[in-house]
Write an enzyme that holds these catalytic residues in place. Structure first.
Site, PDB file in Angstrom:
ATOM      1  CG  ASP A 179      -1.885  -1.176   1.222  1.00 16.18           C
ATOM      2  OD1 ASP A 179      -2.209  -1.663   0.129  1.00 16.18           O
ATOM      3  OD2 ASP A 179      -2.313  -1.610   2.301  1.00 16.18           O
ATOM      4  CG  ASP A 185      -7.354  -5.393  -0.754  1.00 20.44           C
ATOM      5  OD1 ASP A 185      -8.516  -5.821  -0.768  1.00 20.44           O
ATOM      6  OD2 ASP A 185      -6.781  -4.980   0.263  1.00 20.44           O
ATOM      7  CE  LYS A 205     -10.589  -4.598   1.958  1.00 20.78           C
ATOM      8  NZ  LYS A 205      -9.242  -4.122   1.636  1.00 20.78           N
ATOM      9  CB  ALA A 248     -18.862  -3.297  -2.090  1.00 17.30           C
ATOM     10  CG  ASP A 249     -22.185  -0.703  -7.023  1.00 19.08           C
ATOM     11  OD1 ASP A 249     -23.407  -0.939  -7.060  1.00 19.08           O
ATOM     12  OD2 ASP A 249     -21.715   0.440  -7.049  1.00 19.08           O
ATOM     13  CG  ASN A 278     -24.564  -3.419 -15.605  1.00 20.26           C
ATOM     14  OD1 ASN A 278     -24.184  -4.061 -16.570  1.00 20.26           O
ATOM     15  ND2 ASN A 278     -24.756  -2.112 -15.638  1.00 20.26           N
TER      16      ASN A 278
HETATM   17  O1  S5P Z   1     -10.051  -7.489   6.929  1.00 22.62           O
HETATM   18  C1  S5P Z   1      -9.167  -6.995   6.257  1.00 22.62           C
HETATM   19  C2  S5P Z   1      -9.129  -7.154   4.864  1.00 22.62           C
HETATM   20  C3  S5P Z   1      -8.064  -6.618   4.153  1.00 22.62           C
HETATM   21  S1  S5P Z   1      -7.959  -7.003   2.480  1.00 22.62           S
HETATM   22  N1  S5P Z   1      -8.149  -6.301   6.849  1.00 22.62           N
HETATM   23  C4  S5P Z   1      -7.104  -5.767   6.142  1.00 22.62           C
HETATM   24  O2  S5P Z   1      -6.208  -5.181   6.764  1.00 22.62           O
HETATM   25  N2  S5P Z   1      -7.075  -5.886   4.765  1.00 22.62           N
HETATM   26  C5  S5P Z   1      -5.993  -5.271   3.970  1.00 22.62           C
HETATM   27  O3  S5P Z   1      -4.760  -5.868   4.335  1.00 22.62           O
HETATM   28  C6  S5P Z   1      -5.817  -3.768   4.170  1.00 22.62           C
HETATM   29  O4  S5P Z   1      -6.571  -3.050   3.226  1.00 22.62           O
HETATM   30  C7  S5P Z   1      -4.330  -3.574   3.964  1.00 22.62           C
HETATM   31  O5  S5P Z   1      -4.063  -3.409   2.582  1.00 22.62           O
HETATM   32  C8  S5P Z   1      -3.708  -4.882   4.399  1.00 22.62           C
HETATM   33  C9  S5P Z   1      -3.135  -4.879   5.807  1.00 22.62           C
HETATM   34  O6  S5P Z   1      -2.089  -3.971   5.882  1.00 22.62           O
HETATM   35  P1  S5P Z   1      -1.158  -3.823   7.186  1.00 22.62           P
HETATM   36  O7  S5P Z   1      -0.245  -2.706   6.844  1.00 22.62           O
HETATM   37  O8  S5P Z   1      -2.053  -3.521   8.350  1.00 22.62           O
HETATM   38  O9  S5P Z   1      -0.435  -5.147   7.341  1.00 22.62           O
END
Ligand code: S5P
Length: 323
Positions: free
Chosen positions: A38, A136, A138, A140-141, A144
């Site tokens: 990220d 990632d 995610k 959610a819609d 279509n």
């Molecule tokens: O429940 C979740 C689902 C996801 S995909 N909790 C999360 O933290 N994530 C993702 O995993 C979040 O968007 C981030 O990209 C990563 C965790 O990052 P960290 O820096 O906390 O290890």
């Protein structure tokens, strides 16, 4: 339970090509580590991936946080204005009688314009270091809309991401929408059955339904983002569902850290050991535990930490096999 099987043995039990390929990569590289990158600057993003790539089976990205360059931004703005204008013209008749017409809804991420070079380099790194790519997103819609978001727009996710994920909140139609795009390309989907955050609403009946939705779409949905293996979840007798002995969903788990217990925004961490051994998960997803918390990314330390997490994840898996 699938916990007594190796990742390699489990590959044959999946019909989805992305799932098979992920399990084979894990076995070949002896790594159940997914690095979550990220990082919002293209140069940092690519250098972290180049550094940690050798240790990871999977790289998780979220391309919407990469900054768009200024010239691209201006072009993007013209696109938006153009689309808005089109929208107003098309809907003029229905809009005019509405005195309090205040806003137009757009999906900015289905506008065509992005730095294709980033995707090119990301794809090259995936081949160079032998890892799969997980966007990632995610979703959610409605079916279509997610089909449009997945196939087109700035990022054209389906064209390069082997794996993506979706919230089950809209119901099974979200899977139909995404699979209409992803299945012909050999892509795979994960459902967010649980979340790592404090106070998450994804629990109980919601999680049960997520498992049932996945079970009904096994060709495309091969696993979950969850905090535990969830064995038996969604198999209640009242639903007349029969436990499938061959049921093998992959569990990919974020919220993993060796040093931290959480951040100040609700994230909660468990150690790789707890996640793989006690909770029976298959892949550990690690972000800030590897690339750090500061704005300046230290590539050398990211590499050392990726190696450490990979070793910890693999050692724990080998211990689990012996149980
Ligand atoms: O429940 C979740 C689902 C996801 S995909 N909790 C999360 O933290 N994530 C993702 O995993 C979040 O968007 C981030 O990209 C990563 C965790 O990052 P960290 O820096 O906390 O290890």
């Amino acid at each position: 339970s699938v916990l007594g099987l190796t990742y390699g043995e489990r590959a044959a039990r999946h019909s989805n090509p992305a799932a098979r390929s992920l399990l084979e990569t894990i076995e070949r590289k002896r790594s159940n580590l997914c690095v979550s990158v990220d990082v919002s600057k293209k140069a940092n993003f690519l250098s972290v991936i180049d550094a940690v790539g050798p240790y990871a089976c999977l790289i998780k990205v979220y391309l919407s946080i990469i900054h768009v360059h200024l010239p691209d931004m201006i072009e993007l703005l013209f696109y938006v204005l153009f689309i808005l204008l089109l929208d107003v013209c098309t809907h003029a008749l229905s809009i005019l009688p509405l005195a309090s017409y205040v806003s137009l809804k757009t999906h900015i991420d289905i506008i065509e314009d992005f730095d294709d070079d980033l995707i090119k380099q990301l794809t090259e790194l995936s081949a160079k270091h032998d890892f799969l790519i997980f966007e990632d997103r995610k979703f959610a819609d409605i079916g279509n809309t997610v089909a449009l978001q997945y196939s087109g727009g700035v990022h054209r996710i389906a064209s390069w991401a082997h794996i993506t994920n979706a919230h089950p909140v809209p119901g099974p139609s979200i899977i139909s929408g995404l699979s209409s795009v992803g299945l012909p390309l050999g892509r795979g989907l994960l459902l967010l059955a649980e979340m790592s955050t404090k106070g998450s609403l994804a629990r109980g009946e919601y999680t049960e339904e997520a498992v049932r939705m996945a079970r009904a779409n096994r060709d495309f949905v091969f696993g979950f983002i969850a905090q535990r293996r969830m064995e038996g979840v969604g198999l209640g007798a009242e639903q007349n569902e029969v436990l499938d002995q061959n049921e093998d969903f992959m569990i990919l788990t974020p919220g993993v850290g060796l040093e931290y217990t959480g951040d100040n925004l609700g994230q909660q961490y468990n150690t790789p050991r707890k996640v793989v051994l006690e909770a029976g998960c298959d892949v550990i997803i690690v972000g800030r535990g590897i690339y750090g918390k500061s704005n300046t990314v230290n590539v050398a330390s990211a590499q050392t930490l990726a190696e450490r997490y990979r070793d910890e994840g693999w050692r724990t898996y080998e211990e689990r096999l012996k149980l």
